[in-house]
Design a protein around this motif. Structure first.
Motif, PDB file in Angstrom:
ATOM      1  N   ALA A  88      11.461  -3.719  10.545  1.00  0.00           N
ATOM      2  CA  ALA A  88      10.068  -3.854  10.094  1.00  0.00           C
ATOM      3  C   ALA A  88      10.010  -4.582   8.759  1.00  0.00           C
ATOM      4  CB  ALA A  88       9.428  -2.473   9.958  1.00  0.00           C
ATOM      5  N   GLY A  89      11.060  -5.336   8.460  1.00  0.00           N
ATOM      6  CA  GLY A  89      11.159  -5.979   7.165  1.00  0.00           C
ATOM      7  C   GLY A  89      10.255  -7.167   7.005  1.00  0.00           C
ATOM      8  N   GLY A  90      10.096  -7.561   5.749  1.00  0.00           N
ATOM      9  CA  GLY A  90       9.172  -8.639   5.437  1.00  0.00           C
ATOM     10  C   GLY A  90       9.626 -10.002   5.907  1.00  0.00           C
ATOM     11  N   VAL A 139       5.431 -14.285  -2.482  1.00  0.00           N
ATOM     12  CA  VAL A 139       6.659 -13.485  -2.508  1.00  0.00           C
ATOM     13  C   VAL A 139       6.640 -12.446  -1.379  1.00  0.00           C
ATOM     14  CG1 VAL A 139       7.990 -11.801  -3.826  1.00  0.00           C
ATOM     15  CG2 VAL A 139       6.983 -13.766  -4.987  1.00  0.00           C
ATOM     16  N   ILE A 140       7.749 -12.321  -0.683  1.00  0.00           N
ATOM     17  CA  ILE A 140       7.831 -11.360   0.420  1.00  0.00           C
ATOM     18  C   ILE A 140       8.254 -10.009  -0.154  1.00  0.00           C
ATOM     19  CG2 ILE A 140       8.764 -10.930   2.720  1.00  0.00           C
ATOM     20  CD1 ILE A 140       9.359 -13.912   2.921  1.00  0.00           C
ATOM     21  N   PHE A 141       7.282  -9.357  -0.778  1.00  0.00           N
ATOM     22  CA  PHE A 141       7.564  -8.103  -1.474  1.00  0.00           C
ATOM     23  C   PHE A 141       8.137  -7.044  -0.540  1.00  0.00           C
ATOM     24  CE2 PHE A 141       4.250  -9.892  -4.309  1.00  0.00           C
ATOM     25  CZ  PHE A 141       4.936  -9.831  -5.504  1.00  0.00           C
ATOM     26  N   SER A 142       7.616  -6.979   0.677  1.00  0.00           N
ATOM     27  CA  SER A 142       7.987  -5.887   1.580  1.00  0.00           C
ATOM     28  C   SER A 142       9.477  -5.893   1.892  1.00  0.00           C
ATOM     29  CB  SER A 142       7.170  -5.969   2.870  1.00  0.00           C
ATOM     30  OG  SER A 142       7.228  -7.280   3.415  1.00  0.00           O
ATOM     31  N   GLU A 143      10.107  -7.057   1.942  1.00  0.00           N
ATOM     32  CA  GLU A 143      11.555  -7.107   2.170  1.00  0.00           C
ATOM     33  C   GLU A 143      12.299  -6.469   1.008  1.00  0.00           C
ATOM     34  OE1 GLU A 143      14.970  -7.866   4.290  1.00  0.00           O
ATOM     35  OE2 GLU A 143      12.935  -8.304   4.959  1.00  0.00           O
ATOM     36  N   LEU A 144      11.833  -6.726  -0.203  1.00  0.00           N
ATOM     37  CA  LEU A 144      12.518  -6.243  -1.400  1.00  0.00           C
ATOM     38  C   LEU A 144      12.226  -4.778  -1.683  1.00  0.00           C
ATOM     39  CD1 LEU A 144      11.840  -9.361  -3.650  1.00  0.00           C
ATOM     40  CD2 LEU A 144      13.913  -8.819  -2.343  1.00  0.00           C
ATOM     41  N   LEU A 145      11.185  -4.250  -1.055  1.00  0.00           N
ATOM     42  CA  LEU A 145      10.836  -2.845  -1.275  1.00  0.00           C
ATOM     43  C   LEU A 145      11.595  -1.908  -0.353  1.00  0.00           C
ATOM     44  CD1 LEU A 145       6.991  -3.297  -1.787  1.00  0.00           C
ATOM     45  CD2 LEU A 145       8.650  -2.560  -3.493  1.00  0.00           C
ATOM     46  N   GLY A 146      12.481  -2.471   0.486  1.00  0.00           N
ATOM     47  CA  GLY A 146      13.387  -1.623   1.245  1.00  0.00           C
ATOM     48  C   GLY A 146      12.887  -1.143   2.579  1.00  0.00           C
ATOM     49  N   HIS A 147      11.973  -1.882   3.228  1.00  0.00           N
ATOM     50  CA  HIS A 147      11.576  -1.507   4.581  1.00  0.00           C
ATOM     51  C   HIS A 147      12.770  -1.629   5.525  1.00  0.00           C
ATOM     52  CE1 HIS A 147       7.327  -1.031   3.884  1.00  0.00           C
ATOM     53  NE2 HIS A 147       7.282  -2.173   3.243  1.00  0.00           N
ATOM     54  N   PRO A 148      12.796  -0.839   6.585  1.00  0.00           N
ATOM     55  CA  PRO A 148      13.885  -0.977   7.559  1.00  0.00           C
ATOM     56  C   PRO A 148      13.949  -2.399   8.109  1.00  0.00           C
ATOM     57  CG  PRO A 148      12.589   1.002   7.989  1.00  0.00           C
ATOM     58  CD  PRO A 148      11.858   0.225   6.938  1.00  0.00           C
ATOM     59  N   GLU A 149      15.128  -2.780   8.551  1.00  0.00           N
ATOM     60  CA  GLU A 149      15.335  -4.162   8.991  1.00  0.00           C
ATOM     61  C   GLU A 149      14.376  -4.558  10.102  1.00  0.00           C
ATOM     62  OE1 GLU A 149      18.899  -7.013  10.756  1.00  0.00           O
ATOM     63  OE2 GLU A 149      19.351  -5.038   9.924  1.00  0.00           O
ATOM     64  N   ALA A 180      -3.611 -11.198  11.932  1.00  0.00           N
ATOM     65  CA  ALA A 180      -2.629 -10.469  11.137  1.00  0.00           C
ATOM     66  C   ALA A 180      -1.560 -11.435  10.644  1.00  0.00           C
ATOM     67  CB  ALA A 180      -1.991  -9.367  11.969  1.00  0.00           C
ATOM     68  N   VAL A 181      -1.294 -11.412   9.327  1.00  0.00           N
ATOM     69  CA  VAL A 181      -0.277 -12.293   8.740  1.00  0.00           C
ATOM     70  C   VAL A 181       0.652 -11.481   7.827  1.00  0.00           C
ATOM     71  CG1 VAL A 181      -1.501 -14.485   8.953  1.00  0.00           C
ATOM     72  CG2 VAL A 181      -1.991 -12.997   7.000  1.00  0.00           C
ATOM     73  N   PRO A 182       1.391 -10.515   8.380  1.00  0.00           N
ATOM     74  CA  PRO A 182       2.289  -9.710   7.552  1.00  0.00           C
ATOM     75  C   PRO A 182       3.446 -10.534   7.012  1.00  0.00           C
ATOM     76  CG  PRO A 182       2.690  -9.300   9.877  1.00  0.00           C
ATOM     77  CD  PRO A 182       1.464 -10.159   9.806  1.00  0.00           C
ATOM     78  N   GLY A 183       4.031 -10.027   5.940  1.00  0.00           N
ATOM     79  CA  GLY A 183       5.152 -10.689   5.278  1.00  0.00           C
ATOM     80  C   GLY A 183       4.986 -10.520   3.780  1.00  0.00           C
ATOM     81  N   HIS A 184       4.209 -11.411   3.180  1.00  0.00           N
ATOM     82  CA  HIS A 184       3.883 -11.291   1.758  1.00  0.00           C
ATOM     83  C   HIS A 184       3.202  -9.955   1.493  1.00  0.00           C
ATOM     84  CE1 HIS A 184       2.303 -12.230  -2.185  1.00  0.00           C
ATOM     85  NE2 HIS A 184       1.063 -12.132  -1.746  1.00  0.00           N
ATOM     86  N   ASP A 185       2.260  -9.606   2.326  1.00  0.00           N
ATOM     87  CA  ASP A 185       1.613  -8.301   2.326  1.00  0.00           C
ATOM     88  C   ASP A 185       1.542  -7.876   3.787  1.00  0.00           C
ATOM     89  OD1 ASP A 185      -0.882  -6.573   2.760  1.00  0.00           O
ATOM     90  OD2 ASP A 185      -0.718  -6.521   0.585  1.00  0.00           O
TER      91      ASP A 185
END
Length: 304
Positions: free
Chosen positions: A178-180, A166-176, A134-139
């Motif tokens: 669980a952020g990207g 690009v770390i899209f998940s951070e910019l899409l507003g996930h809670p801190e 598992a490599v979450p962050g970018h996706d």
């Protein structure tokens, strides 16, 4: 540097790299590139397969430049498609919002997948055993593949020679919690502990400068952690550069309207920059011209 039966088609930035494993009379593929390059992907595969039968196509994650050729490849070769378990429902329902197709103004041909693979699973490719990681962050649902025997890492967009996707998940507003950004750091920590001598990234040539690549990735991540606006600006520049690579040109006067049509750009701008679309377009063109990513020829923007 790589086993003789492992071929990497380095495709640039509109299409991800394609990784082909020759397995006797059969073969397997990781990632299929962007939809507008699908016919080229099929042609490259036909040449490299040389009569072998492509039986499997695996995806590292669900972004358009990695899955866009899936439909064409399965139609041409009749292979099974294996996707990360986390995107099973998203692919089945073809949720263009969740796939970041409509928000980014990108395209992919709908396809059907046959099975899933999850972190911790083992898969044989090219006569070698690979572990899915598992490599979450970018996706957040992305997977990398590691072979400890040959000390090889197929990193997708989690690690490049000079950064990561690009770390899209951070910019899409996930809670801190669980952020990207947090996930991306944990991903780098996991990958940095693996025995790796060669990295095959999702974009760019395979490389052996592994320690330096991690140092660069950590520095870039730290900069984004200290100032998330840097990440927002970086993401917007990437999206515009990708659009120009796909469209080949865009009238400078049309850029504000193009930005207004992309929900991702509007959301990121509203959260972090608060520019008008005209101001945003002006800033993007200025910065992309400065770094040489595009050029302006009589009011027409061209990718370089």
């Amino acid at each position: 540097m790589l086993p003789a039966n492992l071929l990497v088609f380095e495709r640039g930035w509109l299409s991800s790299n394609n990784i082909l494993f020759l397995e006797g009379e059969q073969a397997a593929l990781i990632d299929s590139g962007y939809v507008s390059h699908a016919s080229q992907t099929v042609a490259l595969l036909e040449h490299a397969l040389a009569g072998r039968r492509l039986t499997r196509l695996l995806n590292t994650h669900s972004h358009s430049d990695h899955i866009g050729g899936n439909a064409a490849v399965t139609e041409a070769f009749g292979c099974r498609v294996v996707v990360p378990a986390g995107i099973d429902a998203t692919i089945a329902e073809w949720d263009e919002e969740a796939l970041l197709l409509s928000p980014l103004g990108q395209s992919a041909a709908r396809f059907r997948h046959d099975e899933t693979i999850a972190a911790g699973d083992q898969v044989e490719l090219g006569g070698l055993e690979w572990q899915a990681i598992a490599v979450p962050g970018h996706d957040m649902d992305a997977l990398a593949f590691h072979n400890p025997e040959q000390r090889l890492l197929i990193s997708g967009d989690a690690l490049w020679r000079n950064g990561f996707g690009v770390i899209f998940s951070e910019l899409l507003g996930h809670p801190e919690d669980a952020g990207g950004l947090k996930a991306a750091r944990e991903t780098l920590d996991v990958l940095a502990r693996l025995p790796v001598e060669v990295v095959i990234p999702g974009h760019g040539a395979p490389f052996v400068e592994v320690e330096d690549a991690f140092e660069r990735a950590y520095r870039r991540l730290a900069a984004f952690e200290q100032d998330v606006e840097l990440l927002a600006r970086h993401a917007l520049k990437v999206i515009v550069a990708f659009a120009l690579l796909e469209r080949r040109q865009l009238a400078r006067a049309d850029l504000p309207a193009f930005l207004a049509s992309l929900s991702f750009c509007q959301s990121v701008n509203a959260r972090y920059l608060n520019h008008s679309n005209e101001q945003l377009a002006h800033w993007l063109v200025r910065d992309l011209l400065r770094v040489g990513t595009l050029k302006d020829v009589n009011g027409v923007l061209l990718a370089t």
